[in-house]
Write an enzyme that holds these catalytic residues in place. Sequence first.
Site, PDB file in Angstrom:
ATOM      1  CG  ASP A   9     -43.160 -80.522 -55.024  1.00 20.23           C
ATOM      2  OD1 ASP A   9     -42.622 -80.859 -53.954  1.00 20.23           O
ATOM      3  OD2 ASP A   9     -43.322 -81.310 -55.986  1.00 20.23           O
ATOM      4  CG  ASP A  11     -37.856 -84.601 -54.955  1.00 27.82           C
ATOM      5  OD1 ASP A  11     -36.825 -84.565 -55.650  1.00 27.82           O
ATOM      6  OD2 ASP A  11     -37.839 -84.583 -53.716  1.00 27.82           O
TER       7      ASP A  11
HETATM    8  C1  XBP Z   1     -40.666 -85.805 -52.519  1.00 23.34           C
HETATM    9  C2  XBP Z   1     -40.356 -86.757 -51.434  1.00 23.34           C
HETATM   10  C3  XBP Z   1     -38.951 -86.966 -50.999  1.00 23.34           C
HETATM   11  C4  XBP Z   1     -38.052 -87.531 -52.105  1.00 23.34           C
HETATM   12  C5  XBP Z   1     -36.723 -88.033 -51.603  1.00 23.34           C
HETATM   13  O1  XBP Z   1     -40.657 -84.502 -52.034  1.00 23.34           O
HETATM   14  O2  XBP Z   1     -41.256 -87.348 -50.894  1.00 23.34           O
HETATM   15  O3  XBP Z   1     -38.975 -87.854 -49.921  1.00 23.34           O
HETATM   16  O4  XBP Z   1     -38.681 -88.648 -52.697  1.00 23.34           O
HETATM   17  O5  XBP Z   1     -36.058 -87.091 -50.832  1.00 23.34           O
HETATM   18  P1  XBP Z   1     -41.391 -83.228 -52.788  1.00 23.34           P
HETATM   19  P2  XBP Z   1     -35.494 -87.467 -49.363  1.00 23.34           P
HETATM   20  O6  XBP Z   1     -42.208 -83.715 -53.940  1.00 23.34           O
HETATM   21  O7  XBP Z   1     -42.197 -82.600 -51.677  1.00 23.34           O
HETATM   22  O8  XBP Z   1     -40.242 -82.350 -53.240  1.00 23.34           O
HETATM   23  O9  XBP Z   1     -34.840 -88.812 -49.473  1.00 23.34           O
HETATM   24  O10 XBP Z   1     -34.512 -86.376 -49.022  1.00 23.34           O
HETATM   25  O11 XBP Z   1     -36.678 -87.497 -48.445  1.00 23.34           O
HETATM   26 MG    MG Z   2     -43.283 -83.453 -55.762  1.00 22.14          MG
END
Ligand code: XBP
Ligand code: MG
Length: 253
Positions: A9, A11
Amino acid sequence: MPLHALIWDVDGTLAETERDGHLIAFNTAFEAQGVPWRWSVERYGALLAVTGGYERLLHDMATQPAAPKTLAERERLALSLHLDKNQRYAQIVAEGRIPLREGVRALMDDCRAAGVAMAIATTTSRSNVDALLGAHLGAAWRDWFACVLCGEDAPRKKPDPQVYALALERLGLAANEVLAIEDSPVGVRACVAAGVPVVVTRSVYFEHALFPGACAVGPGLGNRQGWSPALPSSLPLRVDLDALQGWLSQRAG
Ligand code: XBP
Ligand code: MG
């Protein structure tokens, strides 16, 4: 079953991008575009239940008295704020303000040395992954991964299993040949729905969350303390491929 691929993953897992990157970028985009509201650290934590920055903006507008009245106007504003936010996020990353979390780079190096493939499965936009990994792994970062699947590739975002199903398809592997690393309950729900075993490295927003179905949960890959199931204290002092393999065997046993 030996581990053939590790699926990351982005973020919260690779770096604390939500609090230290996206949130700041959203608020500066609001300011730049004359939007009268701001998100606090706490409010943003609650909003993380809605995955996708664009979807998160639209969801929040439903409770903002100053938001545009029609859906078409809201969608237009959300699109423009989201684009602006992503550019500001890339700038924050380029300024070196978001380090990788401890143990991430070392585990990536383990995989490369051991011939374990790596993949990315994230709901974030491709431009954000490019900014983060380009800054930390260099211009050839894409070569580190067998596949990189982002929000644009899997529009049904986590907790929907789409991004993980796609990752298995691209890797040409079965769910029990891979392991995912996630930080959030929605991410774990996506893995569980896809049948993909998952280890949780808690990020700041999910320090106390519950993760039903995860193989292991702990405070971070840089340390062997505080994990459940517990890790034997051995070298290296971080979570390595052997530790992951151990959790996978316990799950199968
Ligand atoms: C996390 C999310 C993303 C980010 C923002 O993704 O939900 O929406 O918060 O990015 P993960 P965007 O944990 O799956 O990596 O604004 O590009 O959506
Ligand atoms: Mg995440």
